[in-house]
Write an enzyme that holds these catalytic residues in place. Structure first.
Site, PDB file in Angstrom:
ATOM      1  N   HIS A 135     -33.207  19.627 -43.518  1.00 55.89           N
ATOM      2  CA  HIS A 135     -32.458  18.429 -43.136  1.00 55.89           C
ATOM      3  C   HIS A 135     -31.513  17.993 -44.253  1.00 55.89           C
ATOM      4  O   HIS A 135     -30.330  17.725 -44.004  1.00 55.89           O
ATOM      5  CB  HIS A 135     -33.447  17.308 -42.827  1.00 55.89           C
ATOM      6  CG  HIS A 135     -32.812  15.972 -42.619  1.00 55.89           C
ATOM      7  ND1 HIS A 135     -32.388  15.529 -41.378  1.00 55.89           N
ATOM      8  CD2 HIS A 135     -32.505  14.980 -43.492  1.00 55.89           C
ATOM      9  CE1 HIS A 135     -31.857  14.322 -41.510  1.00 55.89           C
ATOM     10  NE2 HIS A 135     -31.910  13.967 -42.784  1.00 55.89           N
ATOM     11  N   GLU A 136     -32.011  17.924 -45.489  1.00 51.80           N
ATOM     12  CA  GLU A 136     -31.175  17.447 -46.589  1.00 51.80           C
ATOM     13  C   GLU A 136     -30.050  18.428 -46.905  1.00 51.80           C
ATOM     14  O   GLU A 136     -28.912  18.020 -47.177  1.00 51.80           O
ATOM     15  CB  GLU A 136     -32.031  17.192 -47.835  1.00 51.80           C
ATOM     16  CG  GLU A 136     -33.089  16.099 -47.665  1.00 51.80           C
ATOM     17  CD  GLU A 136     -32.502  14.767 -47.228  1.00 51.80           C
ATOM     18  OE1 GLU A 136     -31.330  14.475 -47.554  1.00 51.80           O
ATOM     19  OE2 GLU A 136     -33.211  14.011 -46.550  1.00 51.80           O
ATOM     20  N   HIS A 139     -27.144  18.114 -44.557  1.00 53.30           N
ATOM     21  CA  HIS A 139     -26.166  17.077 -44.902  1.00 53.30           C
ATOM     22  C   HIS A 139     -25.036  17.670 -45.754  1.00 53.30           C
ATOM     23  O   HIS A 139     -23.860  17.354 -45.551  1.00 53.30           O
ATOM     24  CB  HIS A 139     -26.846  15.957 -45.698  1.00 53.30           C
ATOM     25  CG  HIS A 139     -27.583  14.965 -44.859  1.00 53.30           C
ATOM     26  ND1 HIS A 139     -27.014  14.308 -43.786  1.00 53.30           N
ATOM     27  CD2 HIS A 139     -28.859  14.501 -44.953  1.00 53.30           C
ATOM     28  CE1 HIS A 139     -27.903  13.476 -43.250  1.00 53.30           C
ATOM     29  NE2 HIS A 139     -29.029  13.581 -43.935  1.00 53.30           N
TER      30      HIS A 139
END
Length: 263
Positions: A135-136, A139
Site C-alpha cells: 500500500h505505501e 503511493h
C-alpha cells in the site's frame, strides 16, 4: 480580459500537467516532477532517520527488509512488463524500522520506506507487513506525493514552481511534503487523500500478490487495524476510508488481484 487570460492559463496548465496513474489509469494533476521531488524527499528521509531511533529488534528489522525487497521486485517486474520502468528512474529503495509507538508507515517518493514499531503487532506476520508495504509503495508508484504537493502548491502558493517555493517558503514547502507522503494531515486535502488511499489499496493488492503474498490477508489486516484504532472518527473527517468501507472495497478487488498471485 485579464480574468479571462488567467482562467485560460489555468485550464491550459491543468491539461498540460495531467499524467496517468499506473495500473488504475486515473488522470492526475501534477506540476511537480520526480527529478525535483525525489532529492527533496531523500533529504527529508535522512532527517527523520537522524532525529528518530532505528529499531534494534533484529527479527522485525529483517522482516521489514525481507518483505520490502520482495515487494520492490514485484513492482519492478510489473513496471517492466508494462513498459513503465522509466517511471522508477531515481528510485533508491530503502526499508527501515523506526522505534516509535505510533501506528504508521510511509513511503517517500523514490522508494524510501519507513515502518514504525507500533504497527508491527497489527501486521502480525509477513503477509500483514506486505499489505502495508504494498500500500505505501503504491503511493509512491502512483505519484500521490507529487499530486498532493501539486494540489497544495496550487492552492497555497499560487502555482509556483517547486524550486521557487523552496527558496521563498522553505518551511511551508517542507511541511507540505510531509503531509503529502502521509506524515501529517490537512483538513482541506481529506477528500483527495481518501481517493489516494483507495487507489493505493487496489494497487497494493496487486503488488503483494505478485510478491507471493495472499491478498486475502488485506481485509484481515484492516480488521485488526480497526480493532486497534478504537473509536474511529467520522469518515468525512478522516484521511482514510472508514474501515468497513475499506474492507468491503478490498474484498471486491481481491478477485482481480488473485490473477497476479504467485504462490
Amino acid at each position: 480580459m485579464m480574468k479571462r487570460f488567467i482562467v485560460l492559463s489555468v485550464i491550459v496548465l491543468t491539461v498540460v500537467a495531467c499524467s496517468t496513474v499506473a495500473i488504475t489509469g486515473r488522470k492526475q494533476f501534477n506540476i511537480v516532477s520526480n527529478s525535483e521531488l525525489i532529492p527533496m524527499s531523500f533529504t527529508q528521509y535522512e532527517e527523520v532517520l537522524r532525529d528518530g531511533k532505528l529499531s534494534t529488534d533484529t527479527k522485525r528489522v529483517n522482516q521489514v527488509q525481507r518483505v520490502g525487497k520482495r515487494i520492490q521486485k514485484a513492482v519492478e517486474e510489473y513496471m517492466a512488463q508494462h513498459n513503465l520502468s522509466d517511471e522508477l528512474k531515481g528510485f533508491e529503495w530503502e526499508f527501515k524500522l523506526i522505534e516509535d509507538e505510533n501506528i504508521n508507515a510511509w513511503c517517500m517518493p523514490g522508494g524510501k520506506v519507513a515502518f514504525y514499531t507500533g504497527i508491527m503487532p497489527i501486521c502480525n506476520n509477513d503477509a500483514g507487513v506486505a499489505v502495508v508495504m504494498g500500500h505505501e509503495i503504491a503511493h509512491a508508484i502512483a505519484n500521490h506525493g507529487a499530486e498532493r504537493m501539486s494540489q497544495g502548491m496550487a492552492t497555497q502558493m499560487g502555482m509556483s514552481a517547486l524550486s521557487i517555493a523552496l527558496q521563498e517558503k522553505p518551511e511551508a514547502t517542507q511541511t507540505l511534503l510531509m503531509q503529502s507522503v502521509g506524515m501529517g494531515t490537512q483538513l482541506g486535502m481529506l477528500k483527495f487523500s481518501r481517493l489516494h488511499e483507495s487507489e493505493a489499496d487496489k494497487m497494493g493488492l496487486i503488488f503483494m500478490a505478485m510478491a507471493g503474498y495472499d491478498p486475502h490477508e488485506a481485509p484481515e489486516f484492516w480488521t485488526r487495524m480497526a480493532a486497534a484504532g478504537g473509536q474511529a472518527p467520522p469518515e468525512f473527517l478522516s484521511t482514510h476510508p472508514h474501515p468497513k468501507t475499506r474492507i468491503k472495497d478490498l474484498n471486491a478487488a481481491i478477485p482481480e488481484a488473485m490473477k497476479f498471485y504467485k504462490k
